[in-house]
Write a protein that holds these residues in place. Structure first.
Motif, PDB file in Angstrom:
ATOM      1  N   PHE A 223      54.823 -36.844 -17.641  1.00 12.10           N
ATOM      2  CA  PHE A 223      53.384 -36.321 -16.824  1.00 12.10           C
ATOM      3  C   PHE A 223      52.712 -35.341 -17.989  1.00 12.10           C
ATOM      4  O   PHE A 223      53.430 -34.704 -18.612  1.00 12.10           O
ATOM      5  CB  PHE A 223      53.699 -35.801 -15.831  1.00 12.10           C
TER       6      PHE A 223
ATOM      7  N   GLY B 115      50.973 -32.310 -17.418  1.00  9.38           N
ATOM      8  CA  GLY B 115      50.843 -31.299 -16.051  1.00  9.38           C
ATOM      9  C   GLY B 115      51.283 -32.130 -14.912  1.00  9.38           C
ATOM     10  O   GLY B 115      52.144 -32.736 -14.854  1.00  9.38           O
ATOM     11  N   GLY B 116      50.360 -32.289 -13.659  1.00 12.21           N
ATOM     12  CA  GLY B 116      50.516 -32.811 -12.406  1.00 12.21           C
ATOM     13  C   GLY B 116      49.849 -34.089 -12.084  1.00 12.21           C
ATOM     14  O   GLY B 116      50.122 -34.637 -11.153  1.00 12.21           O
TER      15      GLY B 116
ATOM     16  N   THR C 185      52.354 -28.232 -11.159  1.00 11.80           N
ATOM     17  CA  THR C 185      52.627 -29.753 -11.006  1.00 11.80           C
ATOM     18  C   THR C 185      52.943 -30.181  -9.597  1.00 11.80           C
ATOM     19  O   THR C 185      52.944 -31.222  -9.182  1.00 11.80           O
ATOM     20  CB  THR C 185      53.759 -29.932 -11.769  1.00 11.80           C
TER      21      THR C 185
ATOM     22  N   PRO D  31      57.242 -31.021  -7.460  1.00  8.64           N
ATOM     23  CA  PRO D  31      56.474 -31.328  -8.731  1.00  8.64           C
ATOM     24  C   PRO D  31      56.269 -33.016  -8.728  1.00  8.64           C
ATOM     25  O   PRO D  31      57.239 -33.657  -8.514  1.00  8.64           O
ATOM     26  CB  PRO D  31      57.238 -30.904  -9.808  1.00  8.64           C
ATOM     27  N   GLU D  32      55.016 -33.202  -9.054  1.00 10.34           N
ATOM     28  CA  GLU D  32      54.730 -34.660  -9.282  1.00 10.34           C
ATOM     29  C   GLU D  32      55.413 -35.358 -10.138  1.00 10.34           C
ATOM     30  O   GLU D  32      56.040 -36.520  -9.926  1.00 10.34           O
ATOM     31  CB  GLU D  32      53.362 -34.916  -9.879  1.00 10.34           C
TER      32      GLU D  32
END
Length: 196
Positions: A33, A35-36, A167, A174-175
């Motif tokens: 990823f 970031g998110g 994220t 978090p994603e």
């Protein structure tokens, strides 16, 4: 050695989760990823159910990835994969040079884990790897007041908190980990399931 560093909004993060325990070989999925918000890639490999190869397999998967040079953080969904295949996060950090953040939805029942490890001839080795992962810290993300718990190596507390908060877009998970879970369960069951 932990450190705090400048965190860009599009920091490259690899989140890793495992699939259901249906066979002796358990699939692990990594999502890369920015970031998110943005998924850049997907990695997959296999570990042995209740084996001791998770650290080596994850480290090799990371280092062999074309994304390796851009990655800044590895996120793990817990410290055990494929049953009780424990990830030595200090060794993973040494092998990849990437800080590791372990995310847990709830505080682990360490006595229950230790008891379960007694059935393994190398249970003490596995228990030592779990203890060596360090202090379990409570963290509340800005998106959700339900706390999560983290362990970390190679990164300071403030940086780890910033990255987890950055994220955690759609939930307190978090994603990179949420999406890795959805992919892993979707591939195995034909449709994603469970709490992501």
């Amino acid at each position: 050695m932990s450190s705090d560093f400048h965190i860009k909004p599009e920091i490259r993060i690899l989140g890793i989760d495992d699939s259901a325990l249906l066979n002796e070989k358990i699939m692990i999925v990594g999502t890369v990823f920015r970031g998110g918000d943005w998924i850049d890639g997907i990695l997959r490999s296999d570990i042995t159910r209740d084996g001791l190869d998770a650290t080596e397999v994850i480290g090799t998967m990371i280092k062999n990835s074309r994304h390796y040079s851009q990655l800044r953080i590895v996120m793990l969904d817990g410290i055990t994969y494929g049953g009780f295949n424990v990830v030595d996060i200090e060794e993973l950090y040494r092998k990849t040079g990437l800080p590791v953040i372990v995310i847990m939805r709830s505080y682990p029942d360490l006595e229950k884990i230790r008891s379960a490890l007694r059935r393994f001839s190398d249970g003490e080795l596995r228990w030592d790897m779990i203890k060596k992962a360090g202090k379990i810290e409570k963290l509340v993300t800005k998106k959700n007041r339900t706390p999560i718990y983290i362990q970390k190596v190679g990164i300071g507390a403030k940086s780890a908190e910033k990255i987890v908060c950055l994220t955690s877009i759609r939930s307190n998970i978090p994603e990179p980990l949420r999406v890795a879970h959805l992919i892993a369960t979707g591939i195995i069951f034909g449709e994603s399931r469970g709490k992501a």
